[in-house]
Design an enzyme around this catalytic site. Structure first.
Site, PDB file in Angstrom:
ATOM      1  N   ASP A   1     -42.902  37.101 -90.493  1.00 24.93           N
ATOM      2  CA  ASP A   1     -42.388  38.222 -91.279  1.00 24.93           C
ATOM      3  C   ASP A   1     -43.288  38.506 -92.490  1.00 24.93           C
ATOM      4  O   ASP A   1     -43.604  37.591 -93.262  1.00 24.93           O
ATOM      5  CB  ASP A   1     -40.956  37.887 -91.748  1.00 24.93           C
ATOM      6  CG  ASP A   1     -40.236  39.107 -92.295  1.00 24.93           C
ATOM      7  OD1 ASP A   1     -40.752  39.739 -93.241  1.00 24.93           O
ATOM      8  OD2 ASP A   1     -39.151  39.438 -91.787  1.00 24.93           O
TER       9      ASP A   1
ATOM     10  N   ARG B   1     -42.777  39.706 -95.206  1.00 26.57           N
ATOM     11  CA  ARG B   1     -42.171  39.566 -96.536  1.00 26.57           C
ATOM     12  C   ARG B   1     -42.154  38.130 -97.044  1.00 26.57           C
ATOM     13  O   ARG B   1     -41.649  37.869 -98.135  1.00 26.57           O
ATOM     14  CB  ARG B   1     -40.746  40.126 -96.505  1.00 26.57           C
ATOM     15  CG  ARG B   1     -40.697  41.612 -96.175  1.00 26.57           C
ATOM     16  CD  ARG B   1     -39.297  42.055 -95.811  1.00 26.57           C
ATOM     17  NE  ARG B   1     -38.837  41.457 -94.564  1.00 26.57           N
ATOM     18  CZ  ARG B   1     -37.658  41.703 -93.995  1.00 26.57           C
ATOM     19  NH1 ARG B   1     -36.812  42.523 -94.592  1.00 26.57           N
ATOM     20  NH2 ARG B   1     -37.323  41.128 -92.861  1.00 26.57           N
TER      21      ARG B   1
ATOM     22  N   CYS C   1     -33.757  37.025 -91.034  1.00 30.72           N
ATOM     23  CA  CYS C   1     -34.856  36.859 -90.072  1.00 30.72           C
ATOM     24  C   CYS C   1     -34.571  37.654 -88.783  1.00 30.72           C
ATOM     25  O   CYS C   1     -33.565  37.419 -88.103  1.00 30.72           O
ATOM     26  CB  CYS C   1     -35.043  35.385 -89.747  1.00 30.72           C
ATOM     27  SG  CYS C   1     -36.424  35.078 -88.617  1.00 30.72           S
TER      28      CYS C   1
HETATM   29 CO    CO Z   1     -38.281  35.926 -89.674  1.00 33.02          CO
END
Ligand code: CO
Length: 210
Positions: A44, A46, A101
């Site tokens: 991810d 972020r 997530c």
């Molecule tokens: Co994730």
């Protein structure tokens, strides 16, 4: 091509900024790395390891994949872990999941997403292990959060099942394996207090003789 040009420009500006703070930074880094940490995180965008821990290049050896999984047949991940533990001799391995997530959310659902479903099976298997606890959480957001946490705890355990890590534990206290969860909404890391540096907590069948 504007977006890609922005990246290149960003790089040039970043180099200038670093050099202003520390003119020798890149000369020193080019000599070699000796990071103290291995980070196993989610892909991810972020959750970048160095930014969220306020550290610089050179501090953290990193492996990332969808939903920060430790799959014991993943030769890519295992090679990274092997090099980190045996060559770099990192003292701490951090498995860092994050609330919200997408991989964990997808694994909770019954949607068919294509090729990625094969990877998500590994996460679904974690749900199966904890289905009694998770099914009992009525609020879906809370169930999602708890699933994220349990998934991290299981990946910490999966690392402990790696025989060459157990070999290091026979010879000393390192590496410590930690389980963290990052909060997208506040930027803060929570320690799940599931740190291990021995195979004692594992079921007997996973414990290798020293
Ligand atoms: Co994730």
């Amino acid at each position: 091509m504007k977006a890609i040009d922005n990246l290149k420009q960003g790089n040039v500006e970043w180099v200038e900024k670093i050099k202003q703070q520390d003119p020798k930074f890149f000369d020193e880094l080019a000599k070699g790395q000796s990071p103290e940490f291995l980070w196993i995180g989610c892909s991810d965008s972020r959750v970048p390891a160095t930014e969220i821990t306020g550290t610089m290049p050179g501090s953290i050896f990193v492996q990332r994949n969808i939903a920060n999984m430790v799959v014991n047949t993943d030769t890519n991940l295992l090679s990274v872990v092997y090099y980190a533990v045996k060559a770099l001799k990192v003292k701490h391995i951090i498995v860092c999941g994050h609330y919200g997530c997408g991989g964990v959310k997808a694994a909770m659902s019954n949607e068919r997403l294509g090729f990625i479903d094969n990877w998500l099976v590994n996460i679904k298997n974690v749900y199966k292990m904890h289905s009694k606890e998770l099914d009992a959480v009525e609020d879906e957001d809370k169930r999602f959060d708890r699933f994220v946490e349990l998934n991290v705890i299981e990946q910490v355990q999966n690392l402990a099942k790696v025989s060459f890590i157990q070999e290091d534990w026979d010879n000393g206290e390192f590496p410590y394996i930690h389980g963290w969860v990052y909060g997208l909404k506040d930027g803060l890391v929570r320690d799940l207090d599931c740190t291990i540096n021995s195979n004692e907590a594992l079921q007997r069948v996973y414990q290798y003789n020293s």
